[in-house]
Design an enzyme around this catalytic site. Structure first.
Site, PDB file in Angstrom:
ATOM      1  N   ASN A   9       0.908  -1.222   0.104  1.00 12.86           N
ATOM      2  CA  ASN A   9      -0.035   0.080   0.030  1.00 12.86           C
ATOM      3  C   ASN A   9       0.792   1.206  -0.060  1.00 12.86           C
ATOM      4  O   ASN A   9       1.544   1.485   0.821  1.00 12.86           O
ATOM      5  CB  ASN A   9      -0.791  -0.088   1.200  1.00 12.86           C
ATOM      6  CG  ASN A   9      -1.549   1.319   1.251  1.00 12.86           C
ATOM      7  OD1 ASN A   9      -1.739   2.057   0.474  1.00 12.86           O
ATOM      8  ND2 ASN A   9      -2.204   1.315   2.673  1.00 12.86           N
ATOM      9  N   TRP A  10       1.219   1.790  -1.028  1.00 10.13           N
ATOM     10  CA  TRP A  10       1.903   2.949  -1.267  1.00 10.13           C
ATOM     11  C   TRP A  10       1.448   4.256  -0.620  1.00 10.13           C
ATOM     12  O   TRP A  10       2.296   5.091  -0.588  1.00 10.13           O
ATOM     13  CB  TRP A  10       2.249   3.352  -2.975  1.00 10.13           C
ATOM     14  CG  TRP A  10       2.933   2.115  -3.474  1.00 10.13           C
ATOM     15  CD1 TRP A  10       3.186   0.811  -3.171  1.00 10.13           C
ATOM     16  CD2 TRP A  10       3.365   2.177  -4.914  1.00 10.13           C
ATOM     17  NE1 TRP A  10       3.793   0.232  -4.067  1.00 10.13           N
ATOM     18  CE2 TRP A  10       4.001   0.787  -5.044  1.00 10.13           C
ATOM     19  CE3 TRP A  10       3.242   3.271  -5.849  1.00 10.13           C
ATOM     20  CZ2 TRP A  10       4.376   0.604  -6.464  1.00 10.13           C
ATOM     21  CZ3 TRP A  10       3.917   2.798  -7.204  1.00 10.13           C
ATOM     22  CH2 TRP A  10       4.385   1.465  -7.436  1.00 10.13           C
ATOM     23  N   LYS A  11       0.116   3.963  -0.231  1.00  9.67           N
ATOM     24  CA  LYS A  11      -0.443   5.464   0.251  1.00  9.67           C
ATOM     25  C   LYS A  11      -0.372   6.600  -0.322  1.00  9.67           C
ATOM     26  O   LYS A  11      -0.389   6.460  -1.948  1.00  9.67           O
ATOM     27  CB  LYS A  11       0.002   5.521   1.726  1.00  9.67           C
ATOM     28  CG  LYS A  11      -0.101   4.424   2.770  1.00  9.67           C
ATOM     29  CD  LYS A  11       0.314   4.491   4.105  1.00  9.67           C
ATOM     30  CE  LYS A  11       0.095   3.174   4.885  1.00  9.67           C
ATOM     31  NZ  LYS A  11       0.001   3.235   6.364  1.00  9.67           N
ATOM     32  N   HIS A  94      -9.371   1.263   5.162  1.00  7.17           N
ATOM     33  CA  HIS A  94      -7.909   1.566   5.890  1.00  7.17           C
ATOM     34  C   HIS A  94      -8.221   2.587   7.154  1.00  7.17           C
ATOM     35  O   HIS A  94      -8.917   3.477   6.987  1.00  7.17           O
ATOM     36  CB  HIS A  94      -6.841   2.031   4.815  1.00  7.17           C
ATOM     37  CG  HIS A  94      -5.549   1.969   5.433  1.00  7.17           C
ATOM     38  ND1 HIS A  94      -4.875   2.968   6.123  1.00  7.17           N
ATOM     39  CD2 HIS A  94      -4.566   1.056   5.224  1.00  7.17           C
ATOM     40  CE1 HIS A  94      -4.076   2.629   6.788  1.00  7.17           C
ATOM     41  NE2 HIS A  94      -3.563   1.681   5.944  1.00  7.17           N
ATOM     42  N   GLU A  96      -6.430   5.004   8.020  1.00  2.00           N
ATOM     43  CA  GLU A  96      -6.404   6.196   7.762  1.00  2.00           C
ATOM     44  C   GLU A  96      -7.621   6.916   6.824  1.00  2.00           C
ATOM     45  O   GLU A  96      -7.883   7.957   7.237  1.00  2.00           O
ATOM     46  CB  GLU A  96      -4.918   6.584   6.862  1.00  2.00           C
ATOM     47  CG  GLU A  96      -3.510   6.289   7.859  1.00  2.00           C
ATOM     48  CD  GLU A  96      -2.632   5.662   6.793  1.00  2.00           C
ATOM     49  OE1 GLU A  96      -2.563   5.543   5.502  1.00  2.00           O
ATOM     50  OE2 GLU A  96      -1.699   4.988   7.521  1.00  2.00           O
ATOM     51  N   GLU A 166      -4.982  -4.686  10.890  1.00  2.00           N
ATOM     52  CA  GLU A 166      -3.882  -3.766  11.155  1.00  2.00           C
ATOM     53  C   GLU A 166      -4.051  -2.841  12.399  1.00  2.00           C
ATOM     54  O   GLU A 166      -4.751  -2.006  12.645  1.00  2.00           O
ATOM     55  CB  GLU A 166      -3.937  -2.770   9.978  1.00  2.00           C
ATOM     56  CG  GLU A 166      -3.357  -3.233   8.570  1.00  2.00           C
ATOM     57  CD  GLU A 166      -2.958  -2.165   7.578  1.00  2.00           C
ATOM     58  OE1 GLU A 166      -1.976  -2.436   6.986  1.00  2.00           O
ATOM     59  OE2 GLU A 166      -3.694  -1.197   7.316  1.00  2.00           O
ATOM     60  N   GLY A 172       3.055   2.559  10.682  1.00  2.00           N
ATOM     61  CA  GLY A 172       4.038   3.591  10.392  1.00  2.00           C
ATOM     62  C   GLY A 172       4.761   4.087  11.771  1.00  2.00           C
ATOM     63  O   GLY A 172       5.463   4.880  11.627  1.00  2.00           O
ATOM     64  N   SER A 212       3.955  -1.903  10.280  1.00  2.00           N
ATOM     65  CA  SER A 212       5.569  -1.806  10.387  1.00  2.00           C
ATOM     66  C   SER A 212       6.164  -3.321   9.995  1.00  2.00           C
ATOM     67  O   SER A 212       6.869  -3.882  10.548  1.00  2.00           O
ATOM     68  CB  SER A 212       5.830  -1.591  11.712  1.00  2.00           C
ATOM     69  OG  SER A 212       5.515  -0.433  12.085  1.00  2.00           O
ATOM     70  N   GLY A 233       3.103  -0.867   4.159  1.00  2.00           N
ATOM     71  CA  GLY A 233       3.097   0.337   3.750  1.00  2.00           C
ATOM     72  C   GLY A 233       4.750   0.836   3.512  1.00  2.00           C
ATOM     73  O   GLY A 233       5.101   0.620   2.421  1.00  2.00           O
ATOM     74  N   GLY A 234       5.277   1.427   4.617  1.00  2.00           N
ATOM     75  CA  GLY A 234       6.826   1.954   4.232  1.00  2.00           C
ATOM     76  C   GLY A 234       7.710   0.849   3.521  1.00  2.00           C
ATOM     77  O   GLY A 234       8.380   1.696   2.498  1.00  2.00           O
TER      78      GLY A 234
HETATM   79  P1  13P Z   1       3.328   0.401   7.590  1.00  2.00           P
HETATM   80  O1  13P Z   1       4.138  -0.735   6.973  1.00  2.00           O
HETATM   81  O2  13P Z   1       4.155   1.818   6.819  1.00  2.00           O
HETATM   82  O3  13P Z   1       3.315   0.447   9.064  1.00  2.00           O
HETATM   83  O4  13P Z   1       1.772   0.865   7.037  1.00  2.00           O
HETATM   84  C1  13P Z   1       0.935  -0.285   7.129  1.00  2.00           C
HETATM   85  C2  13P Z   1      -0.247  -0.018   6.405  1.00  2.00           C
HETATM   86  O5  13P Z   1      -1.056   0.810   7.021  1.00  2.00           O
HETATM   87  C3  13P Z   1      -0.683  -0.738   5.146  1.00  2.00           C
HETATM   88  O6  13P Z   1      -1.907  -0.612   4.941  1.00  2.00           O
END
Ligand code: 13P
Length: 248
Positions: A9-11, A94, A96, A166, A172, A212, A233-234
């Protein structure tokens, strides 16, 4: 047997040219992966990424969608638009989006049903806050989120559904749930599915861990009995890192 699925997920990261660069780097790195590999770029890069991955083992995902077919919904993107562009998976709910864009359980359910009706696959995100975990209500909360998201979905459709557990406090932050914590909560989520659909439904649905997850902790998380994949994510923003998670 559930096939492992690792999705990036590149956000809100990567311009279109950066997206192209990342996918070009990724293609050779993951070409012999056993897990299903999905990348979810921002909408604006979906067409370019679709073109690059069309003869590869990488699947395309989107980070959101609106459930209505078409019409006066300024700024929104429909399922048919994503489908025609080559998208197979759509992340919905998600944390967010729940936190900053008022995504509700009801909307998540409408989106899940519409995505399945179009023959695509939702990745439904759920997860508790730190406060909820400390109060000891994690399992109740994620079970309820799961049941609300799946309301009205048929058992036969569950093979096309992915749930991403999650924990919000792990996103993050560099804090990962321990593999045992993640497995235990995911087991509670699968129990919630079992309560509604029985054993077969519970066996079919794939449940990822997210928060993470990275090249260092992926193998331990993926070794857990209930964890069928990761939503990254990251660590999905660098080809090298993401490919290591993919190959856990
Ligand atoms: P991180 O891997 O950056 O913690 O993000 C997880 C995430 O929200 C994937 O959707």
């Amino acid at each position: 047997m559930r096939r492992p699925i690792i999705a990036g997920n590149w956000k809100m990261n990567k311009t279109p040219s950066e997206a192209v660069e990342l996918v070009k780097a990724l293609i050779p790195l993951v070409k012999d992966a056993e897990a299903e590999v999905v990348v979810c770029p921002p909408y604006i890069s979906i067409a370019a990424v679709a073109e690059l991955i069309k003869d590869t083992n990488i699947e395309l995902g989107a980070q959101n969608v609106y459930f209505e077919k078409s019409g006066a919904y300024t700024g929104e993107v429909s399922i048919d638009m994503l489908k025609e562009a080559g998208v197979r998976y759509i992340i919905i709910g998600h944390s967010e989006r729940r936190q900053y864009f008022n995504e509700t359980d009801e909307n998540v359910n409408k989106k899940a049903k519409a995505i399945l009706a179009a023959g695509l696959r939702p990745i439904i995100c759920i997860g508790e806050t730190l406060d909820q975990r400390e109060k000891g209500i994690t399992n109740d909360f994620v079970s309820m989120q799961t049941k609300l998201a799946l309301n009205g979905i048929e058992e036969a459709e569950l093979e096309n559904v992915v749930i991403a557990y999650e924990p919000i406090w792990a996103i993050g932050t560099g804090k990962t749930a321990t593999a045992l914590e993640a497995n235990e909560t995911i087991s509670a989520v699968r129990n919630a599915v079992r309560e509604i659909y029985g054993e077969e439904g519970a066996d079919k649905i794939r449940i990822q861990y997210g928060g993470s997850m990275n090249p260092k902790n992926a193998s331990e998380l993926m070794a857990q009995s209930e964890i069928d994949g990761g939503l990254i994510g990251g660590a999905s923003l660098k080809g090298e890192d993401f490919s290591k998670v993919v190959k856990f």
